[in-house]
Design a protein around this motif. Structure first.
Motif, PDB file in Angstrom:
ATOM      1  N   UNK A 346      12.637  -0.882   0.368  1.00  0.00           N
ATOM      2  CA  UNK A 346      12.120  -1.424  -0.895  1.00  0.00           C
ATOM      3  C   UNK A 346      11.704  -0.316  -1.864  1.00  0.00           C
ATOM      4  N   UNK A 347      11.057   0.718  -1.342  1.00  0.00           N
ATOM      5  CA  UNK A 347      10.492   1.758  -2.202  1.00  0.00           C
ATOM      6  C   UNK A 347      11.278   3.068  -2.180  1.00  0.00           C
ATOM      7  N   UNK A 348      12.428   3.061  -1.525  1.00  0.00           N
ATOM      8  CA  UNK A 348      13.197   4.292  -1.376  1.00  0.00           C
ATOM      9  C   UNK A 348      13.536   4.967  -2.693  1.00  0.00           C
ATOM     10  N   UNK A 373      19.392   6.422   2.062  1.00  0.00           N
ATOM     11  CA  UNK A 373      18.105   6.256   2.744  1.00  0.00           C
ATOM     12  C   UNK A 373      17.896   4.816   3.194  1.00  0.00           C
ATOM     13  N   UNK A 374      18.234   3.862   2.341  1.00  0.00           N
ATOM     14  CA  UNK A 374      18.085   2.446   2.701  1.00  0.00           C
ATOM     15  C   UNK A 374      18.923   2.099   3.933  1.00  0.00           C
ATOM     16  N   UNK A 480       5.418  -5.953  -1.547  1.00  0.00           N
ATOM     17  CA  UNK A 480       5.722  -4.646  -2.128  1.00  0.00           C
ATOM     18  C   UNK A 480       6.835  -4.753  -3.165  1.00  0.00           C
ATOM     19  N   UNK A 481       7.844  -5.549  -2.882  1.00  0.00           N
ATOM     20  CA  UNK A 481       8.948  -5.736  -3.838  1.00  0.00           C
ATOM     21  C   UNK A 481       8.435  -6.340  -5.137  1.00  0.00           C
ATOM     22  N   UNK A 482       7.560  -7.335  -5.029  1.00  0.00           N
ATOM     23  CA  UNK A 482       6.998  -7.965  -6.222  1.00  0.00           C
ATOM     24  C   UNK A 482       6.182  -6.958  -7.020  1.00  0.00           C
ATOM     25  N   UNK A 483       5.334  -6.213  -6.327  1.00  0.00           N
ATOM     26  CA  UNK A 483       4.508  -5.202  -6.992  1.00  0.00           C
ATOM     27  C   UNK A 483       5.371  -4.151  -7.681  1.00  0.00           C
ATOM     28  N   UNK A 508      -0.998  -1.351  -1.014  1.00  0.00           N
ATOM     29  CA  UNK A 508      -0.883  -2.813  -0.986  1.00  0.00           C
ATOM     30  C   UNK A 508      -0.085  -3.255   0.231  1.00  0.00           C
ATOM     31  N   UNK A 509       1.029  -2.582   0.501  1.00  0.00           N
ATOM     32  CA  UNK A 509       1.855  -2.931   1.650  1.00  0.00           C
ATOM     33  C   UNK A 509       1.113  -2.763   2.961  1.00  0.00           C
TER      34      UNK A 509
END
Length: 552
Positions: A346-348, A373-374, A480-483, A508-509
């Motif tokens: 998600x944050x990669x 990375x994903x 996390x995706x929403x944030x 948050x995650x």
């Protein structure tokens, strides 16, 4: 209570190692950031990556694979049954053998560097002869790193067997610091005087960093009562046993690294629509290096803390204790790696942009590295579980099963990678995805066979834990995706926006994952809470006591 205490002890040891490994991985990222800013995803860095990968392949095999897996159980047994004197004799014999055998391998590597580079990157010789020649030079400069890291790995095994985890875990930090400092000094400051290029200076820095990694552990070895004295006796039963275990263990530990090397071969043939032949090898290298952070923090740390314990259980014939320790270790691996996998997916992009992007590492490099990375992150739990499962076989004196699983993994990876490159348009990301799939296969295969060999590994309990952690990770990923999406829409795609995204979304995650695990009553979370709370409680207690003593 005994089971709880044992779980807490493993988690405590793993936490200590994780803290040291965190410094190591962060310093490794700093080294990669320096390289990214100096050279970017260029032909020069492609050549450096390939030259480093050949000896670094053996670094992972020795430091976190075959040598530790074969040496630690045998050394632990000698330490328990023959005392420090017998263990010291074995350590001297192994050290001498390592110098002789690996020294010869280094000489052969330097001599046959053109053939090795041609094997890993056959497309470069015709597409870019200058790049091919530079890769040969890089390989020859960095090959002595192999011997230094093998000796450092043995030192690490000795200290871990003596339940000393902090110093050996920090050894990799010393390597990263040395590689950057010495490399920058030689390549950027002294290079013009020494008539070497910047990239050659960084290559020499790798070798000097390896020497520092070994030197860092020597004082602790001496304090533990071990000093190297050259001695050679090929008939010694302990040495013969280690060699007998190491030969198949090298193959058994090699799957992930050999697959990465095979995929480097495939990557060297990819023609990117924007960069041509320059880029895919570097993108895979940057992504795999980034994934080493959670893998080292969790997989390697827990394996290092578990191996001495299960080795002692195997020697004493306590299979019930062996099963319990192994199941607890796998549960901890899943607790830490499943949410990490989701977080990297998600944050990669934000992570890569915040850390690497700048100067010669541009937005396109960020996009391509994040894609790799994903795909690598999908297999993180498999990579980490193998770090725990393969040594469990060696502790039982069985090196054949990991070897066979490893060989099968290498074959499957080749077929899958070849097929995906031919039939999909994922490019270098397909190679990372193939590596992840094979890592998951290897972990499942090892667990299945081990379960049959030791009459179970608390499988139902482990499956229940896995499903709970996976559910909590999905909930965390959604939050996390929403944030991240809301912040991207608000702040855009600048470096500040990416840093803000990480600063908000990661805590948050963690909070959401922790809460979800608490709701689902994940037992491993409670063990982690006890271990992490203990130092805080002691600190608070000492503070209260001090406050009371200072009062009227």
């Amino acid at each position: 209570m005994a089971v709880r205490a044992q779980k807490d002890e493993i988690f405590r040891s793993a936490t200590l190692v994780s803290g040291a490994v965190l410094l190591s991985r962060v310093s490794g990222l700093v080294r990669e950031i320096v390289m990214a800013h100096l050279f970017g995803a260029s032909r020069v860095y492609d050549a450096f990556s390939l030259g480093f990968r050949i000896p670094n392949l053996t670094r992972d095999l020795f430091a976190e694979g075959a040598l530790s897996s074969a040496f630690v159980p045998t050394f632990s047994e000698y330490l328990s049954t023959k005392g420090r004197k017998g263990a010291a004799e074995l350590a001297n014999l192994v050290g001498t053998a390592v110098i002789l055998i690996v020294g010869v391998l280094c000489a052969l590597g330097v001599l046959f560097a053109p053939a090795l580079v041609g094997l890993l990157a056959p497309g470069w010789e015709t597409a870019d002869p200058g790049k091919f020649a530079l890769a040969i030079t890089m390989t020859r400069i960095m090959f002595p790193f192999l011997l230094l890291v093998a000796l450092a790995a043995q030192a690490m095994g000795i200290l871990n067997a003596c339940d000393r985890f902090g110093v050996p875990a920090l050894a990799s930090t010393m390597f990263n610091v040395g590689a950057v400092v010495f490399g920058a000094a030689l390549g950027l400051w002294l290079g013009p005087r020494l008539k070497i290029t910047a990239i050659e200076g960084m290559a020499y820095g790798v070798v000097l960093g390896g020497a520092l990694q070994l030197a860092w552990q020597i004082p602790s070895l001496r304090r533990a009562g071990f000093s190297f004295r050259p001695k050679l006796d090929w008939s010694h039963p302990g040495l013969r046993r280690i060699i007998r275990l190491m030969l198949p263990a090298i193959i058994g530990s090699a799957a992930v690294q050999v697959n990465v090397a095979v995929n480097t071969n495939f990557a060297s043939t990819i023609v990117d629509p924007v960069r041509g032949v320059n880029g895919p090898v570097s993108w895979l290298q940057f992504a795999f290096r980034f994934m080493q952070l959670p893998l080292g923090l969790f997989g390697v740390a827990i394996a290092a803390a578990t191996l001495p314990s299960i080795s002692r259980s195997a020697v004493s014939g306590k299979l019930g204790e062996f099963r319990r320790t192994l199941a607890d270790s796998l549960g901890m691996v899943l607790l830490l790696t499943l949410p990490s996998s989701v977080g990297l997916v998600v944050l990669g992009h934000s992570m890569i942009a915040a850390i690497y992007q700048g100067h010669r590492f541009v937005t396109y490099d960020t996009q391509q590295t994040a894609a790799a990375l994903a795909c690598y992150a999908i297999g993180l739990s498999g990579y980490a579980a193998i770090k725990v499962l393969a040594p469990a076989f060696y502790a039982l004196g069985n090196a054949r099963v990991p070897m066979l699983v490893s060989l099968a993994s290498i074959l499957i990876n080749y077929l899958v990678a070849f097929s995906m490159l031919r039939w999909t348009h994922l490019g270098h990301a397909a190679l990372a995805l193939a590596t992840s799939g094979v890592a998951l296969f290897g972990a499942v295969a090892l667990l299945w066979v081990l379960r049959e060999r030791i009459a179970g590994v608390h499988g139902r309990e482990l499956l229940k834990t896995t499903l709970k952690i996976a559910a909590a990770s999905v909930v965390m990923g959604g939050a996390v995706k929403l944030s991240s999406s809301l912040l991207a829409n608000w702040m855009g795609d600048s470096r500040l926006a990416r840093l803000t995204d990480l600063a908000i979304s990661i805590p948050l995650g963690v909070a959401v994952f922790w809460a979800a695990c608490r709701v689902m009553k994940v037992a491993e979370l409670e063990a982690a809470r006890r271990v992490l709370a203990s130092p805080l409680a002691r600190f608070a207690g000492s503070s209260v006591l001090k406050s009371g003593n200072d009062g009227p």
